[in-house]
Design an enzyme around this catalytic site. Structure first.
Site, mmCIF file in Angstrom:
data_model
loop_
_atom_site.group_PDB
_atom_site.id
_atom_site.type_symbol
_atom_site.label_atom_id
_atom_site.label_comp_id
_atom_site.label_asym_id
_atom_site.label_seq_id
_atom_site.Cartn_x
_atom_site.Cartn_y
_atom_site.Cartn_z
ATOM 1 N N LYS A 50 0.839 -1.204 0.000
ATOM 2 C CA LYS A 50 0.000 0.000 0.000
ATOM 3 C C LYS A 50 0.878 1.260 0.000
ATOM 4 C CE LYS A 50 -3.799 -2.340 2.532
ATOM 5 N NZ LYS A 50 -4.697 -2.265 3.721
ATOM 6 N N TYR A 89 -12.530 -2.917 -2.593
ATOM 7 C CA TYR A 89 -13.032 -2.945 -1.211
ATOM 8 C C TYR A 89 -14.555 -2.931 -1.145
ATOM 9 C CZ TYR A 89 -8.373 -2.337 0.855
ATOM 10 O OH TYR A 89 -7.070 -2.514 1.272
ATOM 11 N N PHE A 121 -15.441 3.749 7.908
ATOM 12 C CA PHE A 121 -14.098 4.148 7.481
ATOM 13 C C PHE A 121 -13.905 4.007 5.968
ATOM 14 C CE2 PHE A 121 -13.987 -0.300 8.928
ATOM 15 C CZ PHE A 121 -13.501 -0.944 7.803
ATOM 16 N N ARG A 123 -1.106 -14.454 4.796
ATOM 17 C CA ARG A 123 -1.892 -13.773 5.843
ATOM 18 C C ARG A 123 -1.147 -13.838 7.176
ATOM 19 N NH1 ARG A 123 -6.506 -10.527 4.800
ATOM 20 N NH2 ARG A 123 -7.313 -11.085 6.839
ATOM 21 N N THR A 134 -5.287 -7.598 10.906
ATOM 22 C CA THR A 134 -5.714 -6.358 10.240
ATOM 23 C C THR A 134 -5.357 -5.128 11.077
ATOM 24 O OG1 THR A 134 -7.543 -7.606 9.273
ATOM 25 C CG2 THR A 134 -7.714 -5.205 9.216
ATOM 26 N N ARG A 190 2.569 -6.204 9.421
ATOM 27 C CA ARG A 190 1.685 -5.152 9.944
ATOM 28 C C ARG A 190 2.057 -4.778 11.377
ATOM 29 N NH1 ARG A 190 -4.051 -7.531 7.580
ATOM 30 N NH2 ARG A 190 -4.039 -6.423 5.568
ATOM 31 N N ASN A 195 -1.941 -0.370 7.386
ATOM 32 C CA ASN A 195 -1.265 -1.626 7.734
ATOM 33 C C ASN A 195 -0.374 -2.164 6.616
ATOM 34 O OD1 ASN A 195 -3.334 -2.359 6.072
ATOM 35 N ND2 ASN A 195 -4.483 -3.493 7.624
ATOM 36 N N HIS A 223 -1.866 -5.379 1.673
ATOM 37 C CA HIS A 223 -3.096 -6.153 1.500
ATOM 38 C C HIS A 223 -2.698 -7.586 1.168
ATOM 39 C CE1 HIS A 223 -6.998 -7.500 -0.001
ATOM 40 N NE2 HIS A 223 -6.320 -8.051 -0.997
ATOM 41 N N GLU A 236 -9.889 -10.749 -6.905
ATOM 42 C CA GLU A 236 -8.939 -9.635 -6.823
ATOM 43 C C GLU A 236 -7.882 -9.717 -7.927
ATOM 44 O OE1 GLU A 236 -9.298 -9.289 -1.931
ATOM 45 O OE2 GLU A 236 -7.441 -9.992 -2.839
#
Ligand code: UDP
Ligand code: MG
Length: 170
Positions: free
Chosen positions: A13, A53, A61, A94, A100, A111, A125, A128, A139
């Protein structure tokens, strides 16, 4: 039993790029022994951000999340999108990514080490990572065209269009 071979979408990100974390993140991900089969630097349109998203569109948010992933919060309007493949890719990535919420993430996870929560409450964070095989497929198809992935992971079809316009080097 052997883990199934999976693909997963990883996005570094804008905060990850702005903080010069690309190398650290890729090094950490290389612990997985997964293989990179696609990579793109992307300027994220509002449309792409909202589609990526879309499950979160009713969250308070959401608007801040869209501005964040577009890089408007970091004056860095690009992300690095990667497709990794290998046995158990989704849960492997993950777990290295961490929870998250960066405050709850393992300190040694990506993260946990590099994320933060803004005063507005957005979890910045850093990366993704797809959360299921179904989401990974959705995705990857959203972020990559078939010819941008080095393996034929999903069926594709040839299209030819007369009125197709594109740039080439002058
Ligand atoms: N997010 C947030 N606040 C929340 C939940 C999520 O800011 O309470 C942001 C965060 O950047 C997260 C993204 O929205 O990575 C997508 O949320 P999701 O629940 O899909 O978490 P992820 O799959 O990224 O762990
Ligand atoms: Mg998610």
């Amino acid at each position: 039993m052997a883990e199934p071979v999976q693909q997963t979408l990883i996005i570094i990100k804008p905060d990850g790029l702005k903080k010069s974390l690309t190398g650290n993140i890729l090094t950490k991900l290389s612990e997985t022994r997964l293989v990179i089969i696609g990579a793109r630097v992307v300027k994220v349109s509002r449309e792409l951000a909202e589609e990526h998203y879309k499950q979160l569109k009713d969250k308070p948010f959401f608007e801040d999340l869209i501005l964040y992933i577009q890089g408007k919060r970091h004056n860095c309007e690009r992300v690095l999108a990667l497709v990794y493949q290998g046995p158990g890719a989704i849960s492997l990535v993950r777990s290295i990514a961490g929870a998250t919420n960066p405050e709850e993430a393992e300190p040694t996870s990506i993260r946990g080490a590099y994320g933060r929560i803004t005063t507005k409450g957005v979890y910045e964070n850093v990366i993704h990572a797809s959360s299921s095989p179904e989401e990974a497929e959705r995705e990857i198809k959203l972020w990559f065209r078939p010819e941008e992935i080095v393996l034929p992971i999903f069926p594709s079809k040839p299209i030819s269009r007369k009125d197709c316009h594109f740039l080439e080097w002058a």
